[in-house]
Design a protein around this motif. Structure first.
Motif, short mmCIF file in Angstrom:
data_model
loop_
_atom_site.label_atom_id
_atom_site.label_comp_id
_atom_site.label_asym_id
_atom_site.label_seq_id
_atom_site.Cartn_x
_atom_site.Cartn_y
_atom_site.Cartn_z
N ASP A 114 0.82 -1.22 0.00
CA ASP A 114 0.00 0.00 0.00
C ASP A 114 0.85 1.27 0.00
O ASP A 114 0.32 2.37 0.19
CB ASP A 114 -0.96 0.01 1.19
CG ASP A 114 -0.25 0.04 2.53
OD1 ASP A 114 0.95 -0.30 2.58
OD2 ASP A 114 -0.89 0.39 3.53
N ARG A 115 2.17 1.10 -0.24
CA ARG A 115 3.06 2.26 -0.34
C ARG A 115 3.77 2.25 -1.70
O ARG A 115 4.98 2.05 -1.80
CB ARG A 115 4.09 2.25 0.80
CG ARG A 115 3.49 2.30 2.20
CD ARG A 115 2.70 3.58 2.43
NE ARG A 115 3.53 4.77 2.30
CZ ARG A 115 4.22 5.30 3.31
NH1 ARG A 115 4.19 4.73 4.51
NH2 ARG A 115 4.92 6.40 3.12
N ARG B 150 -5.95 -3.19 2.21
CA ARG B 150 -5.54 -4.19 1.22
C ARG B 150 -6.20 -4.03 -0.14
O ARG B 150 -5.54 -4.27 -1.17
CB ARG B 150 -5.77 -5.60 1.79
CG ARG B 150 -4.72 -5.96 2.84
CD ARG B 150 -4.97 -7.26 3.54
NE ARG B 150 -3.98 -7.44 4.61
CZ ARG B 150 -4.14 -8.23 5.65
NH1 ARG B 150 -5.26 -8.94 5.78
NH2 ARG B 150 -3.20 -8.32 6.56
N PRO B 151 -7.47 -3.63 -0.25
CA PRO B 151 -8.02 -3.40 -1.60
C PRO B 151 -7.21 -2.36 -2.37
O PRO B 151 -6.90 -2.56 -3.56
CB PRO B 151 -9.44 -2.93 -1.31
CG PRO B 151 -9.80 -3.60 -0.02
CD PRO B 151 -8.53 -3.54 0.78
N ALA B 152 -6.85 -1.26 -1.71
CA ALA B 152 -6.05 -0.24 -2.38
C ALA B 152 -4.65 -0.77 -2.69
O ALA B 152 -4.06 -0.44 -3.74
CB ALA B 152 -5.96 1.01 -1.51
N ALA B 153 -4.12 -1.60 -1.81
CA ALA B 153 -2.80 -2.18 -2.05
C ALA B 153 -2.80 -3.07 -3.28
O ALA B 153 -1.84 -3.06 -4.07
CB ALA B 153 -2.37 -2.99 -0.83
N ARG B 154 -3.87 -3.82 -3.47
CA ARG B 154 -3.96 -4.67 -4.65
C ARG B 154 -4.04 -3.84 -5.93
O ARG B 154 -3.48 -4.22 -6.97
CB ARG B 154 -5.17 -5.62 -4.52
CG ARG B 154 -4.93 -6.75 -3.53
CD ARG B 154 -6.03 -7.77 -3.55
NE ARG B 154 -7.19 -7.35 -2.79
CZ ARG B 154 -7.41 -7.65 -1.49
NH1 ARG B 154 -6.53 -8.37 -0.83
NH2 ARG B 154 -8.50 -7.24 -0.88
N GLU B 155 -4.73 -2.71 -5.87
CA GLU B 155 -4.79 -1.84 -7.05
C GLU B 155 -3.42 -1.24 -7.34
O GLU B 155 -3.03 -1.09 -8.50
CB GLU B 155 -5.83 -0.73 -6.83
CG GLU B 155 -7.26 -1.25 -6.81
CD GLU B 155 -7.58 -2.13 -8.01
OE1 GLU B 155 -7.29 -1.70 -9.17
OE2 GLU B 155 -8.08 -3.25 -7.82
#
Length: 286
Positions: A18-19, A46-51
């Motif tokens: 996520d970074r 985690r959703p944003a990390a996957r993107e």
């Protein structure tokens, strides 16, 4: 067949998924970036990390993606995100069976780095290493101790039972490390040593990395960029080691079986050690 991907160098650096602003910096500093969708990322991030993973463009030859354990809500979503990238190695957190490794490999086609960090995973290390799709093995101390109800993986100094060296692993983590190293070697997999959590302990980090080299680990995982140089230095053979290895390999071209070189016996194991030294030397120059 087992995927052929292997770490191109000894220093593997974790980077929170996520970074994304850190991805390139991590890639510049380490031999391999481990983009972490598991412990380094809060569940709601985690959703944003996957993107961010999907949008990334790191070198697939120098990237590992750590996904959440099988049986968790995030696991399937992690694999879906991985499928939208070109990354070729996936680290499966808390691996506990050969079936898990085979399933992840079948779903992704990627080489699987099985992270063994639970009591059941350690007990099953050999069958995990033998699994189709398993390319490498890594172990983890802190999750292992937590799963056992323990408090710390290392000695803090003089404790009950006699004097101990502060910072050394306790017996169970040492056993787990050995189990994973032996299982990997038995089935032709590469092995990665665990992280050193005390970032300021450069001497301890170096000692563990040197021990990892002696035991045949191909890499050590890092949690901070400052650890990369220490690991690289430990894995790189010195000039005398390289000179001896080259001399052994050159002499072997004109000698079959056991022979004597500079007063030392050279046989199959010594020849293979020389080859390993030259591989480490090559990795240190790339």
């Amino acid at each position: 067949m087992t995927p052929a991907w292997i770490p191109p160098g000894p220093a593997l650096l974790f980077c929170p998924a996520d970074r994304p602003e850190r991805y390139t910096k991590a890639a510049e500093r380490a031999d391999v970036v481990i983009v972490d969708l598991e412990d380094a990322v809060a569940p709601d991030a985690r959703p944003a990390a996957r993107e961010a993973l999907r949008a990334s463009d790191l070198d697939p030859e120098r990237t590992i993606v750590r996904v959440n354990p099988m049986g968790t809500d995030d696991h399937a979503a992690d694999l879906e995100a991985l499928a939208d990238t070109d990354y070729r190695c996936v680290m499966l957190a808390k691996t506990e069976s050969a079936a898990q490794v085979a399933d992840v490999h079948a779903a992704t086609g990627a080489a699987v780095l099985a992270l063994v960090e639970t009591p059941l995973g350690v007990i099953r290390a050999a069958e995990i290493a033998a699994a189709p799709g398993c390319a490498g093995m890594m172990w983890g101390a802190e999750d292992l101790l937590a799963a056992m109800g323990g408090s710390t993986s290392r000695f803090s100094g003089v404790e009950a039972g006699g004097p101990r060296v502060a910072g050394e692993y306790r017996d169970v983590p040492r056993h787990a490390r050995a189990q994973v190293a032996l299982a990997a070697a038995a089935f032709g997999r590469w092995a990665v040593d665990s992280v050193h959590l005390d970032i300021a302990d450069e001497a301890g980090q170096r000692a563990e990395a040197l021990d990892a080299v002696a035991l045949g680990f191909v890499a050590t995982a890092c949690i901070h960029p400052s650890q990369v140089a220490v690991v690289r230095q430990a894995f790189a053979p010195d000039d005398d080691e390289v000179a001896w290895a080259r001399k052994v390999l050159d002499a072997a071209e004109s000698n079959q079986g056991v022979f004597r070189l500079d007063g030392r016996m050279v046989d199959g194991p010594v020849f293979r050690q020389a080859e390993a030294t030259m591989r480490r030397a090559a990795a240190a120059t790339t």
